[in-house]
Design a protein around this motif. Sequence first.
Motif, mmCIF file in Angstrom:
data_model
loop_
_atom_site.group_PDB
_atom_site.id
_atom_site.type_symbol
_atom_site.label_atom_id
_atom_site.label_comp_id
_atom_site.label_asym_id
_atom_site.label_seq_id
_atom_site.Cartn_x
_atom_site.Cartn_y
_atom_site.Cartn_z
ATOM 1 N N MET A 48 0.839 -1.201 0.000
ATOM 2 C CA MET A 48 0.000 0.000 0.000
ATOM 3 C C MET A 48 0.877 1.255 0.000
ATOM 4 O O MET A 48 1.767 1.396 0.840
ATOM 5 C CB MET A 48 -0.933 0.010 1.207
ATOM 6 C CG MET A 48 -1.896 -1.168 1.236
ATOM 7 S SD MET A 48 -2.944 -1.286 -0.209
ATOM 8 C CE MET A 48 -4.021 0.090 0.055
ATOM 9 N N THR A 49 0.615 2.179 -0.931
ATOM 10 C CA THR A 49 1.461 3.366 -1.060
ATOM 11 C C THR A 49 1.398 4.255 0.170
ATOM 12 O O THR A 49 2.403 4.858 0.541
ATOM 13 C CB THR A 49 1.093 4.195 -2.309
ATOM 14 O OG1 THR A 49 -0.295 4.509 -2.273
ATOM 15 C CG2 THR A 49 1.413 3.438 -3.574
ATOM 16 N N LYS A 50 0.253 4.323 0.842
ATOM 17 C CA LYS A 50 0.172 5.164 2.039
ATOM 18 C C LYS A 50 1.052 4.612 3.156
ATOM 19 O O LYS A 50 1.657 5.380 3.902
ATOM 20 C CB LYS A 50 -1.274 5.342 2.498
ATOM 21 C CG LYS A 50 -1.942 4.078 2.938
ATOM 22 C CD LYS A 50 -3.385 4.336 3.328
ATOM 23 C CE LYS A 50 -4.075 3.030 3.561
ATOM 24 N NZ LYS A 50 -4.403 2.735 4.875
ATOM 25 N N ASP A 51 1.144 3.283 3.262
ATOM 26 C CA ASP A 51 2.005 2.682 4.281
ATOM 27 C C ASP A 51 3.489 2.875 3.942
ATOM 28 O O ASP A 51 4.297 3.133 4.821
ATOM 29 C CB ASP A 51 1.700 1.186 4.410
ATOM 30 C CG ASP A 51 0.298 0.927 4.925
ATOM 31 O OD1 ASP A 51 -0.289 1.826 5.558
ATOM 32 O OD2 ASP A 51 -0.213 -0.186 4.685
ATOM 33 N N ILE A 52 3.814 2.756 2.650
ATOM 34 C CA ILE A 52 5.197 2.966 2.211
ATOM 35 C C ILE A 52 5.587 4.426 2.451
ATOM 36 O O ILE A 52 6.677 4.713 2.933
ATOM 37 C CB ILE A 52 5.361 2.581 0.728
ATOM 38 C CG1 ILE A 52 5.165 1.059 0.551
ATOM 39 C CG2 ILE A 52 6.744 2.983 0.213
ATOM 40 C CD1 ILE A 52 5.101 0.612 -0.880
ATOM 41 N N ALA A 53 4.685 5.346 2.125
ATOM 42 C CA ALA A 53 4.961 6.770 2.341
ATOM 43 C C ALA A 53 5.178 7.061 3.822
ATOM 44 O O ALA A 53 6.091 7.816 4.185
ATOM 45 C CB ALA A 53 3.804 7.617 1.807
ATOM 46 N N ALA A 54 4.377 6.458 4.669
ATOM 47 C CA ALA A 54 4.532 6.663 6.108
ATOM 48 C C ALA A 54 5.880 6.100 6.583
ATOM 49 O O ALA A 54 6.551 6.714 7.411
ATOM 50 C CB ALA A 54 3.378 6.001 6.862
ATOM 51 N N GLU A 55 6.257 4.950 6.071
ATOM 52 C CA GLU A 55 7.539 4.343 6.445
ATOM 53 C C GLU A 55 8.710 5.226 6.012
ATOM 54 O O GLU A 55 9.703 5.339 6.711
ATOM 55 C CB GLU A 55 7.641 2.957 5.809
ATOM 56 C CG GLU A 55 8.930 2.234 6.086
ATOM 57 C CD GLU A 55 9.113 1.838 7.545
ATOM 58 O OE1 GLU A 55 10.274 1.668 7.963
ATOM 59 O OE2 GLU A 55 8.119 1.718 8.280
ATOM 60 N N LEU A 56 8.575 5.854 4.846
ATOM 61 C CA LEU A 56 9.631 6.719 4.339
ATOM 62 C C LEU A 56 9.596 8.122 4.950
ATOM 63 O O LEU A 56 10.474 8.926 4.695
ATOM 64 C CB LEU A 56 9.517 6.834 2.808
ATOM 65 C CG LEU A 56 9.791 5.545 2.028
ATOM 66 C CD1 LEU A 56 9.417 5.740 0.570
ATOM 67 C CD2 LEU A 56 11.248 5.135 2.160
ATOM 68 N N GLY A 57 8.540 8.391 5.723
ATOM 69 C CA GLY A 57 8.409 9.713 6.328
ATOM 70 C C GLY A 57 7.854 10.739 5.363
ATOM 71 O O GLY A 57 8.066 11.931 5.530
ATOM 72 N N LYS A 58 7.174 10.292 4.317
ATOM 73 C CA LYS A 58 6.601 11.189 3.321
ATOM 74 C C LYS A 58 5.093 11.168 3.437
ATOM 75 O O LYS A 58 4.509 10.185 3.872
ATOM 76 C CB LYS A 58 6.982 10.751 1.888
ATOM 77 C CG LYS A 58 8.428 10.512 1.671
ATOM 78 C CD LYS A 58 9.218 11.780 1.737
ATOM 79 C CE LYS A 58 10.684 11.513 1.509
ATOM 80 N NZ LYS A 58 11.495 12.668 1.655
ATOM 81 N N ARG A 59 4.482 12.233 3.002
ATOM 82 C CA ARG A 59 3.017 12.241 2.926
ATOM 83 C C ARG A 59 2.607 11.924 1.520
ATOM 84 O O ARG A 59 3.308 12.250 0.579
ATOM 85 C CB ARG A 59 2.474 13.611 3.290
ATOM 86 C CG ARG A 59 2.381 13.805 4.758
ATOM 87 C CD ARG A 59 1.438 14.930 5.029
ATOM 88 N NE ARG A 59 2.125 15.871 5.898
ATOM 89 C CZ ARG A 59 1.891 17.145 5.934
ATOM 90 N NH1 ARG A 59 0.991 17.675 5.152
ATOM 91 N NH2 ARG A 59 2.538 17.923 6.741
ATOM 92 N N ARG A 60 1.462 11.305 1.388
ATOM 93 C CA ARG A 60 0.977 10.984 0.048
ATOM 94 C C ARG A 60 0.159 12.116 -0.479
ATOM 95 O O ARG A 60 -0.580 12.743 0.173
ATOM 96 C CB ARG A 60 0.143 9.724 0.091
ATOM 97 C CG ARG A 60 -0.320 9.366 -1.277
ATOM 98 C CD ARG A 60 -0.871 7.997 -1.327
ATOM 99 N NE ARG A 60 -1.406 7.880 -2.648
ATOM 100 C CZ ARG A 60 -2.648 7.610 -2.940
ATOM 101 N NH1 ARG A 60 -3.486 7.360 -2.007
ATOM 102 N NH2 ARG A 60 -3.056 7.571 -4.183
#
Length: 60
Positions: A48-60
């Motif tokens: 899931m892109t939202k989970d990956i973004a959260a892991e990377l410290g980025k917002r979607r």
Amino acid sequence: MAGLKDKRGFIDKDRLDLSERQAVEYWMKKWGVTREQITTAHRKVGRMTKDIAAELGKRR
């Protein structure tokens, strides 16, 4: 963002498939990260892109 395509059609904004080169490059550019960082986050939290973004410290 209509019109953004990969080899099988439109890029799925909710899930990231690492085998889709154009989709990975799109998210690399959007988030400003490397392919290795995306791969590591993908393995850790799933597709899931939202989970990956959260892991990377980025917002979607």
